[in-house]
Design an enzyme around this catalytic site. Structure first.
Site, PDB file in Angstrom:
ATOM      1  N   LEU A 132       0.811  -1.184   0.026  1.00 46.95           N
ATOM      2  CA  LEU A 132      -0.203  -0.082   0.031  1.00 46.95           C
ATOM      3  C   LEU A 132       0.800   1.236  -0.101  1.00 46.95           C
ATOM      4  O   LEU A 132       2.098   1.192   0.254  1.00 46.95           O
ATOM      5  CB  LEU A 132      -0.991   0.094   1.354  1.00 46.95           C
ATOM      6  CG  LEU A 132      -2.071  -0.954   1.161  1.00 46.95           C
ATOM      7  CD1 LEU A 132      -2.934  -1.097   2.558  1.00 46.95           C
ATOM      8  CD2 LEU A 132      -3.116  -1.043  -0.188  1.00 46.95           C
ATOM      9  N   CYS A 133       0.146   2.461  -0.266  1.00 50.61           N
ATOM     10  CA  CYS A 133       0.846   3.617  -0.186  1.00 50.61           C
ATOM     11  C   CYS A 133       1.769   3.894   0.994  1.00 50.61           C
ATOM     12  O   CYS A 133       1.263   3.616   2.146  1.00 50.61           O
ATOM     13  CB  CYS A 133      -0.216   4.678  -0.455  1.00 50.61           C
ATOM     14  SG  CYS A 133       0.399   6.414   0.001  1.00 50.61           S
ATOM     15  N   PRO A 134       2.955   4.590   1.076  1.00 51.86           N
ATOM     16  CA  PRO A 134       3.584   5.012  -0.535  1.00 51.86           C
ATOM     17  C   PRO A 134       4.607   4.016  -0.982  1.00 51.86           C
ATOM     18  O   PRO A 134       5.214   4.478  -1.653  1.00 51.86           O
ATOM     19  CB  PRO A 134       4.069   6.261   0.227  1.00 51.86           C
ATOM     20  CG  PRO A 134       4.649   5.849   1.568  1.00 51.86           C
ATOM     21  CD  PRO A 134       3.596   4.716   2.089  1.00 51.86           C
ATOM     22  N   LEU A 135       4.346   2.886  -0.615  1.00 51.59           N
ATOM     23  CA  LEU A 135       5.514   2.079  -1.027  1.00 51.59           C
ATOM     24  C   LEU A 135       5.604   1.541  -2.693  1.00 51.59           C
ATOM     25  O   LEU A 135       6.805   1.648  -3.052  1.00 51.59           O
ATOM     26  CB  LEU A 135       5.166   0.379  -0.370  1.00 51.59           C
ATOM     27  CG  LEU A 135       5.595   0.528   1.373  1.00 51.59           C
ATOM     28  CD1 LEU A 135       5.286  -0.859   1.839  1.00 51.59           C
ATOM     29  CD2 LEU A 135       7.311   0.852   1.305  1.00 51.59           C
ATOM     30  N   ASP A 190      -2.522  -1.733  -5.372  1.00 54.30           N
ATOM     31  CA  ASP A 190      -3.264  -0.650  -4.818  1.00 54.30           C
ATOM     32  C   ASP A 190      -3.904   0.428  -5.592  1.00 54.30           C
ATOM     33  O   ASP A 190      -3.253   0.800  -6.573  1.00 54.30           O
ATOM     34  CB  ASP A 190      -2.101   0.205  -3.761  1.00 54.30           C
ATOM     35  CG  ASP A 190      -2.568   1.191  -3.187  1.00 54.30           C
ATOM     36  OD1 ASP A 190      -3.711   1.641  -3.196  1.00 54.30           O
ATOM     37  OD2 ASP A 190      -1.776   2.197  -2.999  1.00 54.30           O
TER      38      ASP A 190
END
Lengths: 170, 78
Positions: free
Chosen positions: B16-19, B43
Site C-alpha cells: 500500500l501507499c506510499p511503498l 493498490d
C-alpha cells in the site's frame, strides 16, 4: 540556498503509532518526488527519531478508531468491536493489545513500518531535525537518535519553512 | 495492443501507499536514462499516485493497464 526544487516543511509533534505515519509517509514520498524535505520533530514527535521506536496507540476517547481483528475467519475479521471508554480506560494492557493489533493489521495489509519509511526518507535526502529544546526537557541525548538527525530550534524551522511550498503541522 | 518493451520489472502487489512510489523511485535510480521499468501493483490508489509522481519527477509514464485487480505501469527513466 538557491534551489528550484519544491519544498516541504513539516512539524511532527505527535508520538503515537497512528500519528507517526503521516509525517514519514509525506516526507518519504516528497523526497522520492525530488522535493526538498525538512521535518522538525518536537515534543512527543521527538520519540520518533529514537533508534528503537516504541510508539503505541491509545484508543481511549477516540470513538473514530475502528477496532477489528486481523485474524480468524473473514466474518469475524469484519466485525467492528465497540470500545466503550470505561473499557479502554480501565482494562490493564489495553493499549499494548491495541498497538499489537494495529501493527499486525498494517503488516498484513502491506503498509510499511515507521522504521522503513524513516530510513527511506533519509536515503532520499529528507532532513530530519530534532528540537534541541524538547530533547533537553525530555532528557534525550543526541546519541539516542538514529544517525543523520540534525539539531535545531524554532529559527531553523522557520527559515526553512519560509521558503516552503507546503508547510504542515502534524 | 502490444505490450511495451521493458528492461526491468518491480512487483509491488500487496503493498500500500506510499511503498509502490518509493520502491519505483529506488529501482529507477539504479537504472540508466531511457530504460523502462514495468511496475505491478494492486493498490487502487497507485493509479493517481503514479501519474502524480511521474509528473513531479519528469519521468515518463508510457502506459498504464488494469486487469484482474492488477495495475501495470510502464515508466521510462528520463
Amino acid at each position: 540556498m538557491a534551489d528550484d526544487r519544491r519544498r516541504l516543511a513539516i512539524i511532527a509533534s505527535k508520538g503515537t503509532l497512528d500519528w507517526a505515519y503521516p509525517p514519514f509517509i509525506l516526507a518519504s514520498t516528497a523526497a522520492a518526488m525530488g522535493w526538498e524535505v525538512g521535518v522538525f520533530f518536537t515534543f512527543y514527535g521527538l520519540t520518533l527519531l529514537k533508534k528503537k521506536i516504541t510508539a503505541k496507540v491509545a484508543p481511549h476517547a477516540n470513538p473514530a478508531m475502528p477496532m477489528k481483528m486481523p485474524f480468524g475467519p473473514q466474518g469475524f475479521q469484519n466485525i467492528e468491536w465497540p470500545m466503550p471508554n470505561i473499557l479502554t480506560a480501565n482494562l490493564p494492557g489495553f493499549d499494548h493489545a491495541a498497538t499489537a493489533l494495529m501493527r499486525r493489521t498494517f503488516k498484513k495489509k502491506g503498509v510499511a513500518t515507521i522504521e522503513e519509511l524513516r530510513q527511506l526518507s533519509l536515503e532520499a535526502g529528507a532532513r530530519l531535525i530534532s528540537c534541541q529544546m524538547t530533547a533537553e526537557v525530555f532528557g534525550f541525548r543526541h546519541e539516542d537518535f538514529i544517525d543523520g538527525v540534525e539539531k535545531g530550534g524554532a529559527a531553523t524551522f522557520l527559515e526553512f519553512a519560509a521558503e516552503a511550498d507546503v508547510s504542515l503541522f502534524i | 495492443m502490444s505490450e511495451p518493451f521493458f528492461d526491468q520489472e518491480l512487483d509491488c502487489q500487496g503493498l500500500l501507499c506510499p511503498l509502490p512510489v518509493l520502491k519505483t523511485k529506488q529501482v529507477l535510480d539504479s537504472m540508466g536514462t531511457g530504460k523502462v521499468l514495468r511496475l505491478l501493483a494492486t493498490d487502487p490508489g497507485s493509479v493517481s499516485d503514479m501519474e502524480a509522481w511521474t509528473r513531479q519527477t519528469g519521468n515518463e509514464l508510457l502506459d498504464h493497464r488494469e486487469g484482474d485487480g492488477v495495475y501495470t505501469y510502464y515508466v521510462r527513466k528520463v
